[in-house]
Design an enzyme around this catalytic site. Sequence first.
Site, PDB file in Angstrom:
ATOM      1  N   LYS A 116      -8.024 -43.773 -29.164  1.00 29.49           N
ATOM      2  CA  LYS A 116      -7.417 -44.092 -27.866  1.00 29.49           C
ATOM      3  C   LYS A 116      -7.580 -45.586 -27.644  1.00 29.49           C
ATOM      4  CE  LYS A 116      -7.448 -43.011 -22.913  1.00 29.49           C
ATOM      5  NZ  LYS A 116      -7.763 -44.338 -22.369  1.00 29.49           N
ATOM      6  N   SER A 152     -11.953 -44.059 -26.715  1.00 36.59           N
ATOM      7  CA  SER A 152     -11.745 -45.019 -25.635  1.00 36.59           C
ATOM      8  C   SER A 152     -12.840 -46.091 -25.602  1.00 36.59           C
ATOM      9  CB  SER A 152     -11.636 -44.267 -24.310  1.00 36.59           C
ATOM     10  OG  SER A 152     -11.151 -45.088 -23.285  1.00 36.59           O
TER      11      SER A 152
END
Length: 558
Positions: free
Chosen positions: A500, A475
């Site tokens: 991600k 992320s």
Amino acid sequence: MASPPHLSTAQPHHRAFVIDVHNCPPTVPWCDHTSGGRLELSPRLCRMAFLVTPPGVLAGARRGSRGATGTCLGGGGGGGRGRPGSHGGVVCPSRQRRLVAVVRRPPSGGGGGAADGSGSRPLAPPPSAAPVAPAGVPARRRMAPSRQSVAAAAAVAGLLAGGVLAGGPDVPPAAAFSPEQKLLAEVWRIVDDGYVDRTFNGQDWFKIRTRAVKAQYANQEAGYAAVRKMLASLNDPYTRFLTPPQYTSLTAAASGSVAGVGVTFFPARVDGELVIAAPVDGSPAARGGVQPGDVLLEIDGEDLSGLTPDDAAARVRGPPGSEVSLAITHPGPRSSLVRLDLVREVLKLPSVVAELVSRPPSAAEADAETTPAAPVPVGLIRVKGFTSSTAEDVGEAVADLRSQGAKAWVVDLRNNPGGYFPGGVDVARLFLPVDTPIVYVVDRHGVVDEIDTIRQPAVPTTDRVVVLVNRATASASEILAGALKENGRAVLVGERTFGKGVVQTVSPLSDGSGVAVTIARYETPGHKDINKKGIDVDVAVECAADAAALACVPESVL
């Protein structure tokens, strides 16, 4: 209970349905109260009205905007030619036009109903009756609506009257919704407004709302289950429902303070398992022997099948001083079940740990000097997660390490599951020259927003930088790693990252719960979509998650 919407009569053969701006309950998803006291109908639902309206049943005024499926009306219904009426109106935001449904009815009798809205449904005029257009509406060729046309017109009237489109008489009026139905409508609206995939996983998202609101729910947990089912239909593990404890837990973690035993999870299940990214240093979990990569199987003897990482995190956390039992397995071929009884405590989650370390001089450096080469001072910055204060903490660490003489840098992002999206962006700005792209964010409309650096970096551009990553780097930490790698500012060392590449917002709900919704995807500076793919490293190194960072960096790259 809200009173019925105002119904104004146009000409003898038409009825104009105009919703009363003061009687639209906030739970109706297409109604949003604005400062001017008007109500807005979302563009999607404006279009839906025309999709069920055959030609000739819905009539438009002079300022209407012709679309692929019908006309968005611009006047009539008591407001004069092309002007809004004194009773307010409903606005389609994409066209800024007042929406008035004009439906033919018999000139008298025939069950047409009264102009005050007491009639049960509009009816078609007899074939001999010539409809007269209302003021401001151009005359149209007379049509004898079919039975299907009349039914569709009734559906439009029901929509504007506060009912559910195509819901039929079994759908309760908005004011009579149960708390569970209101929550479903609230979640549906948030997803409808912001979700990145406008096909909603290739399904009729409005029909899903209709079914959900028509259903009856025995209690709150049944409503929560229906919300989860509705979100699961999107097939997106990051768009998820958060119970009140989960929402509180998530927001507390984002601020850097929480009560628990100190375990962090991968952002999604890995091969179907709940995998621990890392224990918090000095936490009960770390003291009890929890290791990065451990698989969590049970909490307090309960199986965790079907739970998300958010669910597990919320169950692990709790009041300080309370006990929790974890059943885990360590990674490796000879793993066995381990049970740990831990006591929760208040944890301050430091997202940044920094120190000055020394790297011995390389052989080339030693040969180049007539005197013995001095060790190279390296600023080692370990970022464990991104909160609202992470960028400021890294900036302070950089300033302190530079004052101690740091000439090279290692940014350790191993086991960093991400967190606060702007945190990853702002840390990248500390290392990159001004006007350098960091990330491209692609929203639900396909609009690409380039996020750049806006000031001179805190780290001199002549200093060498290494970024250490592994499969638990995800992320926001991937945003940082990708920005430094693809701008040629750092060498990426370790293992391919998690992958991600989507962004969520977390919205509170009226009962204290919350919903996380994927609102955008992002691309690296080289326009690479890393979602479910990860970022490849420049130098592959197998390094234990708990190994010293400098030991994982080859001499040749630093």
